[in-house]
Design an enzyme around this catalytic site. Structure first.
Site, mmCIF file in Angstrom:
data_model
loop_
_atom_site.group_PDB
_atom_site.id
_atom_site.type_symbol
_atom_site.label_atom_id
_atom_site.label_comp_id
_atom_site.label_asym_id
_atom_site.label_seq_id
_atom_site.Cartn_x
_atom_site.Cartn_y
_atom_site.Cartn_z
ATOM 1 N N GLY A 72 -0.123 1.673 5.306
ATOM 2 C CA GLY A 72 -1.437 2.029 4.775
ATOM 3 C C GLY A 72 -1.965 1.015 3.777
ATOM 4 C CB SER A 73 -0.393 -0.798 0.950
ATOM 5 O OG SER A 73 0.086 0.355 0.291
ATOM 6 C CD GLN A 180 -1.288 11.964 1.525
ATOM 7 O OE1 GLN A 180 -0.934 13.056 1.970
ATOM 8 N NE2 GLN A 180 -0.439 11.119 0.970
ATOM 9 C CG HIS A 202 5.703 6.347 5.018
ATOM 10 N ND1 HIS A 202 5.879 7.053 3.842
ATOM 11 C CD2 HIS A 202 4.816 5.375 4.737
ATOM 12 C CE1 HIS A 202 5.131 6.497 2.892
ATOM 13 N NE2 HIS A 202 4.469 5.478 3.408
ATOM 14 C CB THR A 238 7.585 -10.918 15.515
ATOM 15 O OG1 THR A 238 7.578 -12.335 15.649
ATOM 16 C CG2 THR A 238 8.340 -10.282 16.665
ATOM 17 C CB CYS A 326 5.483 7.790 -18.790
ATOM 18 S SG CYS A 326 5.690 7.488 -20.519
HETATM 19 C C1 LIG Z 1 0.784 6.655 1.038
HETATM 20 C C2 LIG Z 1 -0.628 6.273 0.933
HETATM 21 C C3 LIG Z 1 -1.042 4.937 1.073
HETATM 22 C C4 LIG Z 1 -0.068 3.811 1.245
HETATM 23 O O1 LIG Z 1 0.512 3.785 2.511
HETATM 24 P P1 LIG Z 1 1.854 2.904 2.718
HETATM 25 O O2 LIG Z 1 2.118 2.959 4.182
HETATM 26 O O3 LIG Z 1 2.918 3.584 1.923
HETATM 27 O O4 LIG Z 1 1.550 1.535 2.245
HETATM 28 C C5 LIG Z 1 -2.380 4.663 1.005
HETATM 29 N N1 LIG Z 1 -3.295 5.632 0.822
HETATM 30 C C6 LIG Z 1 -2.949 6.922 0.680
HETATM 31 C C7 LIG Z 1 -4.001 7.954 0.493
HETATM 32 C C8 LIG Z 1 -1.607 7.289 0.725
HETATM 33 O O5 LIG Z 1 -1.275 8.557 0.570
#
Ligand SMILES: *Cc1c(COP(=O)(O)O)cnc(C)c1O
Length: 404
Positions: A72-73, A180, A202, A238, A326
């Site tokens: 996602g990132s 999400q 994931h 790849t 924290c």
């Molecule tokens: C988990 C998440 C991401 C990041 O996805 P990754 O595959 O962990 O990089 C981005 N946006 C939202 C809303 C997420 O919940």
């Protein structure tokens, strides 16, 4: 109750056994590079294309509109950075919201460093974008709007159809981080005019390190990772064949099981919310009851520090999450809770419990019991709580649950 209770599905999920089974041949045995011409490579290539169909079908996209990424990132970075730089001639203004995931927020911060101007929209007390404010924010130099489909902390689902229409009408590119929402609730890119959409495997019982960016046909988005010609020249590297195959299987399962999973999780979610607000005083629900992801709950418990609560829950075998990372000083309060107007001292006691397809009513019941116990233990140690209780007893009597 023995064993572990996992209530952090918004953070990640365990891959489904069926997903593991689908991946295994590609981890050992069918290891061919999908770009090669002999049979071993062809097997990988066909598996990747099959996964492209499976993942596309969940959102009624065409397989050619799916570009696999490392998650996602990367999809968020790709969409925002590349689109912003490509359309720079037209303007330098981007609109997003204050409650985005950091993959979007920090990408926007980076773009600000490059000279782009970013408007971070407010949201209402449930976490929804106000359409009038969005319309007012649009100006002649606006080139991109990015609003998440559903929030990862409080589960709020945005009015994405309306937002996409507003962007489309003004010919502004629209991206949504659907990490999400994808596979959790129905999404159709045929019905909603989104231009780009990010997902991650994931979060829906697929493997980590794989996701996709949907790019609507006809949008000439450039590559973000340059190199070989993979993903039709748009994303070099790849192919992560086992990961992509696992994602495909997870997506297919999510599509087929969606109505069943949704109904089940919504019921458990509503039961959990009801029990927590009934059993634990000075608790509030963050986010609305409607327009909420089926698996999301997020509470604040006044006079409690979220991180301390996590430790106690962990000792009882419960995995949960807090937005305030924290304990001592600083100001690590969640940007999402701040944006929906939760007072700082209350926001410190936040707890997110996100359910999964295998969560049981027994687990929910046990969790509420533990939560009740942990919250009251922590409050006993809180000076602020004891003073508050004392003042309540001497003044107006028996006023409970003032926070909702
Ligand atoms: C988990 C998440 C991401 C990041 O996805 P990754 O595959 O962990 O990089 C981005 N946006 C939202 C809303 C997420 O919940």
């Amino acid at each position: 109750m023995p064993g572990m209770i996992y209530l952090d599905h918004a953070a990640t999920t365990q891959i489904a056994p069926e997903v593991l089974e689908a991946m295994q041949p590609f981890l050992f045995g069918k290891y061919g590079n999908a770009s090669t011409l002999y049979d071993l490579g062809k097997i990988s290539r066909e598996a990747v294309e099959n996964a492209r169909r499976q993942t596309a079908e969940v959102i009624e996209a065409k397989p050619e509109e799916i570009y696999f990424t490392s998650g996602g990132s990367e999809a968020d970075n790709w969409a925002l950075k590349t689109a912003a730089r490509m359309y720079r001639r037209r303007g330098n203004h981007i609109i997003t919201t204050k409650i985005e995931h950091h993959a979007v927020l920090n990408t926007c911060k980076a773009l600000e460093q490059e000279g782009f101007q970013v408007t971070y929209l407010n949201v209402d007390e449930e976490g929804r974008v106000k359409l009038e404010e969005l319309k007012r924010a649009i100006r002649p130099g606006t080139i991109l709007i990015s609003v998440m489909y559903a929030n990862n902390e409080i589960g709020t689902i945005q009015p994405i159809a309306e937002i996409a229409e507003i962007a489309r009408k003004r010919q502004i590119l629209f991206h949504t981080d659907a990490v999400q929402a994808y596979g959790q609730i129905p999404i159709s890119v045929r019905e909603i005019p989104v231009d780009m959409l990010s997902t991650s495997s994931h979060k829906l019982y697929g493997p980590k390190g794989v996701g996709f960016l949907y790019v609507r046909e006809g949008i000439p988005l450039k590559s973000f990772i340059d190199g070989g010609g993979q993903e039709r020249g748009k994303r070099a590297g790849t192919e992560n064949v086992p990961g992509i195959v696992g994602f495909g299987k997870a997506a297919e399962m999510a599509r087929l099981e969606m109505p069943y999973r949704m109904a089940r999780e919504e019921k458990l979610r509503d039961d959990l919310i009801k029990m927590v607000l009934r059993e634990i005083p000075y608790a509030r629900l963050n986010g609305g009851r409607k327009n909420r992801l089926p698996n999301n709950t997020n509470f604040c418990f006044q006079f409690v520090e979220g991180s301390n609560l996590l430790v106690l829950l962990d000792m009882k075998g419960i995995c949960a999450s807090t937005a305030s990372a924290c304990s001592a000083g600083e100001k690590p309060v969640s940007h999402v809770l701040r944006a929906i107007g939760v007072p700082e001292e209350v926001a410190h006691g936040s707890l997110r419990l996100t359910l999964g397809k295998n969560t049981t009513p027994e687990e929910i019941g046990y969790t509420v019991e533990c939560l009740k116990d942990c919250v009251s233990k922590l409050r006993e140690k809180s000076l602020a709580y004891r003073e508050y209780e004392k003042s309540m007893q001497s003044g107006r009597k028996g006023e409970r649950g003032m926070l909702e």
